[in-house]
Design a protein around this motif. Structure first.
Motif, PDB file in Angstrom:
ATOM      1  N   ASP A 167      -7.296   2.216 -23.679  1.00  0.00           N
ATOM      2  CA  ASP A 167      -6.992   3.111 -24.808  1.00  0.00           C
ATOM      3  C   ASP A 167      -7.437   2.477 -26.120  1.00  0.00           C
ATOM      4  N   ASP A 168      -7.133   1.188 -26.275  1.00  0.00           N
ATOM      5  CA  ASP A 168      -7.496   0.498 -27.520  1.00  0.00           C
ATOM      6  C   ASP A 168      -9.009   0.505 -27.722  1.00  0.00           C
ATOM      7  N   ILE A 169      -9.766   0.366 -26.619  1.00  0.00           N
ATOM      8  CA  ILE A 169     -11.230   0.425 -26.746  1.00  0.00           C
ATOM      9  C   ILE A 169     -11.631   1.809 -27.258  1.00  0.00           C
ATOM     10  N   PHE A 170     -11.094   2.869 -26.632  1.00  0.00           N
ATOM     11  CA  PHE A 170     -11.493   4.226 -27.026  1.00  0.00           C
ATOM     12  C   PHE A 170     -11.061   4.572 -28.458  1.00  0.00           C
ATOM     13  N   LEU A 171      -9.927   4.015 -28.897  1.00  0.00           N
ATOM     14  CA  LEU A 171      -9.531   4.225 -30.299  1.00  0.00           C
ATOM     15  C   LEU A 171     -10.536   3.541 -31.216  1.00  0.00           C
ATOM     16  N   SER A 172     -10.987   2.345 -30.814  1.00  0.00           N
ATOM     17  CA  SER A 172     -11.944   1.615 -31.654  1.00  0.00           C
ATOM     18  C   SER A 172     -13.317   2.304 -31.667  1.00  0.00           C
ATOM     19  N   LEU A 173     -13.562   3.174 -30.675  1.00  0.00           N
ATOM     20  CA  LEU A 173     -14.837   3.901 -30.641  1.00  0.00           C
ATOM     21  C   LEU A 173     -14.770   5.184 -31.467  1.00  0.00           C
ATOM     22  N   GLY A 174     -13.546   5.531 -31.937  1.00  0.00           N
ATOM     23  CA  GLY A 174     -13.425   6.666 -32.855  1.00  0.00           C
ATOM     24  C   GLY A 174     -12.679   7.870 -32.298  1.00  0.00           C
ATOM     25  N   LEU A 175     -12.235   7.804 -31.047  1.00  0.00           N
ATOM     26  CA  LEU A 175     -11.438   8.899 -30.497  1.00  0.00           C
ATOM     27  C   LEU A 175     -10.083   8.870 -31.211  1.00  0.00           C
ATOM     28  N   SER A 176      -9.537  10.057 -31.570  1.00  0.00           N
ATOM     29  CA  SER A 176      -8.256  10.055 -32.285  1.00  0.00           C
ATOM     30  C   SER A 176      -7.105   9.866 -31.307  1.00  0.00           C
ATOM     31  N   LYS A 177      -5.938   9.492 -31.845  1.00  0.00           N
ATOM     32  CA  LYS A 177      -4.753   9.305 -30.979  1.00  0.00           C
ATOM     33  C   LYS A 177      -4.413  10.596 -30.253  1.00  0.00           C
ATOM     34  N   THR A 229     -19.682   5.307 -36.292  1.00  0.00           N
ATOM     35  CA  THR A 229     -18.817   5.026 -35.137  1.00  0.00           C
ATOM     36  C   THR A 229     -19.478   5.596 -33.884  1.00  0.00           C
ATOM     37  N   VAL A 230     -18.985   5.181 -32.729  1.00  0.00           N
ATOM     38  CA  VAL A 230     -19.524   5.704 -31.464  1.00  0.00           C
ATOM     39  C   VAL A 230     -19.249   7.206 -31.374  1.00  0.00           C
ATOM     40  N   TYR A 231     -18.088   7.632 -31.861  1.00  0.00           N
ATOM     41  CA  TYR A 231     -17.728   9.060 -31.865  1.00  0.00           C
ATOM     42  C   TYR A 231     -18.794   9.867 -32.604  1.00  0.00           C
ATOM     43  N   GLU A 232     -19.190   9.359 -33.780  1.00  0.00           N
ATOM     44  CA  GLU A 232     -20.207  10.068 -34.580  1.00  0.00           C
ATOM     45  C   GLU A 232     -21.572  10.072 -33.878  1.00  0.00           C
TER      46      GLU A 232
END
Ligand SMILES: [Zn+2]
Length: 326
Positions: free
Chosen positions: A113-123, A267-270
């Motif tokens: 989860d922490d990785i995906f948050l750092s990639l820009g996915l919101s909580k 960010t990765v998300y963008e």
């Protein structure tokens, strides 16, 4: 539904209801004394029924059948403990088993989860994903004994000999099975004919795409006449498909690099929102959250590949990773 592929190899069509993968091709290889079942489906009633019906149509008994899991994903391992008999052995590569055995540890999913948050996915997106992501829902329900195997291990079934080939990339310990005498390859999710296998980031692997491309080149060298894959189209031309997959990822690498250069820092998300995905949705915002999760993991593996080769660099700001030209 079963399809007989050779004298002793059968495919069992296992539906994956509600999943974009649609089905799993499970394979049963008849042996002289014991049979080998390759992969099982999700831990859900529809998969259970398909496997049991398939085995009885082929005319084999689960008591005389062992189970080989190509990798740790729940559409492959999910049903194994539920269908195994007390006499059945369940085999998985040591590398994948080490990760898989952490799936019951809440800290593992917190790290992911922490990785995906750092990639820009919101909580919020992360929470939504947990409730719909089949990777997390259809895991095996009971604990079972797994026998871990290493690269090069041979299964001698009497009717054929199968060599385990470690092909890291789709998962860190993915394995294909190769029958050199009959020139048959069971490619698992390493090579699929209808779709391109998802390559994502893993907590114990820094350059999963680099590993995947190397594993594709390794498998391309094998003397193979027939290749059987895990999803949708059962059989196809190995070398042609490997070349298509290599080209596909080089295109995606170009797309990712272009996005970073245009955005200068992103960010990765963008970056994922700039890339092309074969999902039926009108735009990135309307992607189902589970598909966004897969797309972000896939974009991340491409960005890490470029970073490893010093095309890009990254920086952490307020808990988010930003990629920029090196
Ligand atoms: Zn998979």
């Amino acid at each position: 539904m079963i399809t007989q592929l050779t004298e002793c190899v059968f495919a069992i069509d296992v539906p994956l209801p509600g999943n974009p993968l649609r089905n799993l091709n499970s394979f049963l290889i008849k042996g002289e004394n014991r049979n080998l079942l390759i992969d099982t489906g999700f831990n859900m009633p529809e998969c259970h029924e398909a496997i049991m019906n398939g085995l009885s149509e082929i005319g084999v008994n689960i008591n005389s059948t062992d189970i080989f899991l190509t990798h740790l994903h729940s559409d492959h391992v999910g049903l194994a403990p539920a269908i195994a008999s007390p006499e059945s052995k369940i085999f998985m590569s040591r590398v994948d088993f080490e990760l898989f055995s952490r799936f019951t540890d809440p800290n593992y999913f917190k790290e992911v989860d922490d990785i995906f948050l750092s990639l820009g996915l919101s909580k919020e997106e992360l929470m939504d994903n947990k409730s719909v992501n089949p990777a997390m829902i259809y895991l095996p329900s009971t604990s079972a004994e797994y026998e871990t195997i290493e690269d090069g291990r041979i299964f001698d079934l009497g009717t054929c000999r199968l060599e385990c080939i470690l092909t890291p990339g789709h998962t860190p310990g993915h394995m294909c099975l190769y029958d050199p005498d009959n020139k048959i390859l069971f490619s698992g999710d390493h090579v699929l004919f209808g779709i391109s296998p998802n390559i994502t980031s893993w907590i114990n692997m820094t350059d999963s795409l680099g590993a995947y491309l190397d594993s594709l080149k390794k498998i391309r060298e094998l003397d193979v006449e027939r290749t059987f894959s895990s999803h949708r189209t059962i059989e196809g031309d190995l070398k042609k498909r490997v070349d298509e997959l290599l080209a596909h990822h080089h295109e995606r690498l170009n797309e990712a690099e272009k996005s970073v250069k245009q955005r200068k820092s992103a960010t990765v998300y963008e970056i994922a929102s700039d890339m092309t995905w074969s999902i039926r949705a009108k735009d990135w915002e309307s992607f189902p959250v589970a598909q966004k999760w897969f797309a972000i993991g896939e974009a991340h593996s491409h960005l890490e590949y470029l970073k490893t080769r010093e095309v890009l660099k990254s920086e952490i700001k307020d808990g988010l990773i930003y990629y920029m030209p090196a």
